[in-house]
Enzyme design. Structure first.
Site, short mmCIF file in Angstrom:
data_model
loop_
_atom_site.label_atom_id
_atom_site.label_comp_id
_atom_site.label_asym_id
_atom_site.label_seq_id
_atom_site.Cartn_x
_atom_site.Cartn_y
_atom_site.Cartn_z
N PHE A 166 0.81 -1.22 0.00
CA PHE A 166 0.00 0.00 0.00
C PHE A 166 0.84 1.27 0.00
O PHE A 166 0.36 2.32 -0.39
CB PHE A 166 -0.94 0.01 1.22
CG PHE A 166 -0.28 0.41 2.52
CD1 PHE A 166 -0.06 1.75 2.82
CD2 PHE A 166 0.15 -0.54 3.44
CE1 PHE A 166 0.56 2.13 4.01
CE2 PHE A 166 0.78 -0.17 4.62
CZ PHE A 166 0.99 1.17 4.90
N LYS A 190 -0.98 -7.05 -9.30
CA LYS A 190 -1.98 -7.17 -8.23
C LYS A 190 -1.58 -6.11 -7.20
O LYS A 190 -0.75 -6.35 -6.34
CB LYS A 190 -1.95 -8.58 -7.62
CG LYS A 190 -3.23 -9.04 -6.98
CD LYS A 190 -3.79 -8.15 -5.90
CE LYS A 190 -3.10 -8.32 -4.57
NZ LYS A 190 -3.56 -7.31 -3.56
N GLU A 193 -4.90 -3.63 -2.16
CA GLU A 193 -6.35 -3.37 -2.19
C GLU A 193 -6.70 -2.10 -1.40
O GLU A 193 -7.83 -1.63 -1.45
CB GLU A 193 -7.11 -4.59 -1.63
CG GLU A 193 -6.88 -4.92 -0.16
CD GLU A 193 -5.59 -5.68 0.12
OE1 GLU A 193 -4.64 -5.64 -0.71
OE2 GLU A 193 -5.51 -6.30 1.20
N SER A 243 5.20 -7.00 3.39
CA SER A 243 5.72 -7.33 4.72
C SER A 243 6.48 -8.67 4.68
O SER A 243 6.26 -9.50 3.79
CB SER A 243 4.56 -7.40 5.71
OG SER A 243 3.64 -8.38 5.28
N CYS A 298 9.50 1.67 3.69
CA CYS A 298 10.36 0.56 4.08
C CYS A 298 11.79 1.02 4.31
O CYS A 298 12.59 0.31 4.88
CB CYS A 298 10.35 -0.52 3.01
SG CYS A 298 11.08 0.06 1.50
N GLU A 398 8.51 -4.34 13.27
CA GLU A 398 8.44 -3.17 12.37
C GLU A 398 7.18 -2.40 12.75
O GLU A 398 6.08 -2.96 12.74
CB GLU A 398 8.35 -3.65 10.92
CG GLU A 398 8.26 -2.50 9.94
CD GLU A 398 8.09 -2.97 8.48
OE1 GLU A 398 7.42 -3.99 8.25
OE2 GLU A 398 8.63 -2.30 7.59
P1 NAD Z 1 1.43 -6.62 2.97
O1 NAD Z 1 2.45 -7.69 3.06
O2 NAD Z 1 0.30 -6.66 3.94
O3 NAD Z 1 0.74 -6.62 1.52
C1 NAD Z 1 1.51 -6.61 0.34
C2 NAD Z 1 0.72 -7.30 -0.76
O4 NAD Z 1 0.47 -8.66 -0.38
C3 NAD Z 1 -0.64 -6.66 -1.04
O5 NAD Z 1 -0.86 -6.64 -2.41
C4 NAD Z 1 -1.61 -7.58 -0.32
O6 NAD Z 1 -2.88 -7.63 -0.93
C5 NAD Z 1 -0.93 -8.93 -0.39
N1 NAD Z 1 -1.23 -9.79 0.77
C6 NAD Z 1 -1.47 -9.38 2.04
N2 NAD Z 1 -1.71 -10.44 2.82
C7 NAD Z 1 -1.64 -11.54 2.06
C8 NAD Z 1 -1.79 -12.94 2.30
N3 NAD Z 1 -2.07 -13.40 3.51
N4 NAD Z 1 -1.62 -13.78 1.27
C9 NAD Z 1 -1.32 -13.32 0.04
N5 NAD Z 1 -1.18 -12.01 -0.25
C10 NAD Z 1 -1.33 -11.12 0.74
O7 NAD Z 1 2.20 -5.22 3.02
P2 NAD Z 1 1.57 -3.78 3.12
O8 NAD Z 1 0.99 -3.58 4.48
O9 NAD Z 1 0.74 -3.49 1.94
O10 NAD Z 1 2.90 -2.88 2.96
C11 NAD Z 1 3.74 -2.56 4.04
C12 NAD Z 1 4.88 -3.52 4.16
O11 NAD Z 1 5.63 -3.54 2.95
C13 NAD Z 1 5.88 -3.12 5.23
O12 NAD Z 1 6.30 -4.27 5.91
C14 NAD Z 1 7.03 -2.51 4.45
O13 NAD Z 1 8.29 -2.56 5.09
C15 NAD Z 1 7.02 -3.36 3.24
N6 NAD Z 1 7.68 -2.70 2.12
C16 NAD Z 1 8.90 -3.16 1.76
C17 NAD Z 1 9.58 -2.55 0.73
C18 NAD Z 1 10.92 -3.05 0.30
O14 NAD Z 1 11.36 -2.62 -0.74
N7 NAD Z 1 11.56 -3.95 1.03
C19 NAD Z 1 9.01 -1.46 0.06
C20 NAD Z 1 7.76 -1.03 0.45
C21 NAD Z 1 7.10 -1.66 1.49
#
Ligand code: NAD
Length: 513
Positions: A166, A190, A193, A243, A298, A398
């Site tokens: 997000f 994808k 959401e 994450s 991040c 985090e």
């Molecule tokens: P998230 O892991 O909750 O979601 C990321 C994606 O995975 C979304 O598209 C979501 O719909 C999908 N997703 C969520 N739960 C799922 C599940 N159980 N099964 C399958 N798909 C699933 O992350 P977020 O809250 O959207 O973003 C924040 C996180 O992203 C933080 O931990 C941040 O550090 C990390 N991030 C990392 C970087 C990097 O480059 N390392 C960059 C940006 C964000």
């Protein structure tokens, strides 16, 4: 130069003001029919603004079919033409920066300067991908044996997918699709959401730029869509940013299904401040890097490691800056920090402040006391927590919000140990005037991206982005040269054009001398 047919673009408003965000499959908006959808909020007001369709297995399959059908022609499209289209995408994104930024503010909550900054960094990736003819060049060795030449070509993989978080609804998709499609792959995105509209706006710009139908597709949704992407046999590679627990799941599930996977996870980024550092400069950097984008980056600095007697003046300098930061909605030009993305996330971030307090840390500034924190929007003020220790829950997780923790350590060695013992290894920084100390840190930090007097060392697009340890699962980093490698396969050709008159049977092992 090849002619590219102009296609009319419907404006983003026409598609999103209806309050429903649909999929983009085969070059057009496709209304979801799974019967499942999710809410999209305006974080500044706390009100539900839209509904986003959640894809079923069949809808993901339809996107994969569109991408599969589009692949042979796209892959065969000349490099010159693909380059021309990449330039046109770049120009359209540049021209429509403000429209994209408005969507980011509306759904993510980030203030316009931050939203525009995200787009600028995304644009760098489009510009990098405009150099694709150069980037896809292989090597050629003449006369490896008598009359025999060997050369390498790089070919696209086929249908590839990107699953994005997000916090960067425009930039992270650009990290992925710019190189993916420039290399000749077709792409399925994808997006998160929570803030899905930017991806549809980008899809429309790509269509306007001349990207053929099916080359770029967007399916919205949750685990159902993600799991189908992970198991679909036609999808050859998956890029993920999100994450750590989900990154690990994506990597393990995707690779088990035989796919190439790069999965970038969460972070806990430490900024070491040595006693010789310029305190004012270090305080400016810590505040900018911790609270920019409300800490939802991040690469945000979430922990300052204050070495020796630097702690007292540094904490004082940081706390003096906090009341001056204006928290408010992105619609207010004065706002420097917006709300968090959802109520649940805001409450989770706030819970870490309570935990740190209960664990005996010193809450120097408490964002829960900000006047907007009791309003309907998802606001939290800036928090500064001093005297944090490694076993505290707020340190072990985090937080991903506007909370900066300070740990006081006696020596540089103690600081490096904390950085290296941490399970995450995304970014880190050191603030010092001592070149030797900085070089030593660069040498021994177990972290993928290191800043020297730079608090957020996000690599420019012609390097690649990636953390170490639990911040990245996979072998290749995101975007830049490693992105091109990720989205292509090497093929080595050994070639001979002999005179038929010299041909003979030879069962010996092929010789080069
Ligand atoms: P998230 O892991 O909750 O979601 C990321 C994606 O995975 C979304 O598209 C979501 O719909 C999908 N997703 C969520 N739960 C799922 C599940 N159980 N099964 C399958 N798909 C699933 O992350 P977020 O809250 O959207 O973003 C924040 C996180 O992203 C933080 O931990 C941040 O550090 C990390 N991030 C990392 C970087 C990097 O480059 N390392 C960059 C940006 C964000």
């Amino acid at each position: 130069m090849t002619e590219i047919a102009e296609r009319p673009i419907e404006t983003a408003d026409a598609d999103t003001e209806l309050g429903h965000v649909h999929h983009w499959i085969g070059g057009r908006l496709v209304e979801g029919n799974s019967g499942r959808s999710g809410p999209v909020y305006d974080p500044a007001t706390g009100r539900k603004a839209k509904e986003v369709d959640f894809a079923s297995v069949e809808e993901v399959d339809a996107a994969v079919r569109a991408a599969t059908d589009a692949f042979p022609a796209w892959r065969a499209t000349s490099l010159s033409r693909r380059t021309e289209i990449m330039f046109r995408i770049r120009n359209l994104v540049d021209q429509r920066r403000k429209d994209i930024a408005a969507l980011l503010t509306a759904e993510h909550g980030k203030v316009p300067s931050d939203a525009l900054g995200e787009i600028a960094r995304g644009l760098e990736n489009l510009e990098f991908a405009c150099g694709i003819p150069n980037l896809m060049k292989g090597g050629y060795s003449e006369q490896v044996s008598t009359g025999i030449d060997v050369y390498q070509i790089r070919q696209p993989l086929g249908v590839v997918a990107g699953i994005t978080p997000f916090n960067f609804p425009a930039m992270v998709p650009m990290w992925m699709f710019a190189n993916a499609i420039a290399c000749g792959n077709t792409f399925i995105l994808k997006p998160s959401e929570k803030d899905p509209s930017a991806s549809i706006f980008l899809a429309q710009l790509l269509a306007e730029a001349g990207v053929p139908e099916g080359v770029f597709n967007v399916v919205h949704g949750d685990k159902v869509a993600v799991d189908r992407i992970l198991e679909h046999p036609e999808i050859k590679a998956v890029s993920f940013v999100g994450s750590t627990p989900i990154a690990k799941y994506i990597y393990e599930t995707g690779t088990r299904a035989g796919k190439r996977v790069q999965a970038l996870g969460g972070a806990k980024n430490h900024m070491i401040v040595l006693p010789d550092a310029d305190i004012e400069m270090a305080a400016d950097a810590a505040v900018s890097a911790a609270y920019g984008s409300a800490g939802e980056r991040c690469m945000a600095v979430s922990v300052v490691l204050a070495v020796g007697d630097v702690a007292d003046p540094l904490v004082e300098a940081i706390s003096a800056r906090l009341p001056k930061i204006r928290v408010g909605p992105g619609s207010d030009a004065e706002s420097e920090m917006g709300p968090l993305v959802t109520r649940e996330h805001r409450d989770k971030v706030a819970s870490y402040i309570s935990k740190a307090d209960a664990d005996g840390a010193d809450v120097v500034a408490d964002g829960r006391e900000h006047p907007l924190a009791s309003e309907d929007g998802f606001y939290l003020g800036l928090s500064l927590i001093d005297r944090v220790t490694p076993e505290m829950e707020s340190y072990r997780n985090e937080i991903f919000g506007p909370v900066l923790e300070v740990m006081r350590v006696a020596t540089y060695a103690d600081a490096v140990k904390l950085v290296n013992d941490n399970p995450y290894g995304n970014g880190t920084a050191i603030f010092t005037r001592d070149g030797g100390a900085a070089r030593q840190f660069q040498f021994e930090a177990q972290v993928g991206m290191v800043g020297i007097n730079v608090p957020i060392p996000v690599p420019v697009a012609y390097y690649s982005f990636g953390g170490w340890k639990d911040s990245l699962f996979g072998d290749l980093n995101m975007y830049g040269p490693e992105g091109v490698q990720f989205y292509t396969r090497a093929k080595i050709v050994t070639s001979r054009w002999p005179d038929p008159g010299t041909s003979k049977v030879d069962l010996g092992f092929p010789r080069t001398r």
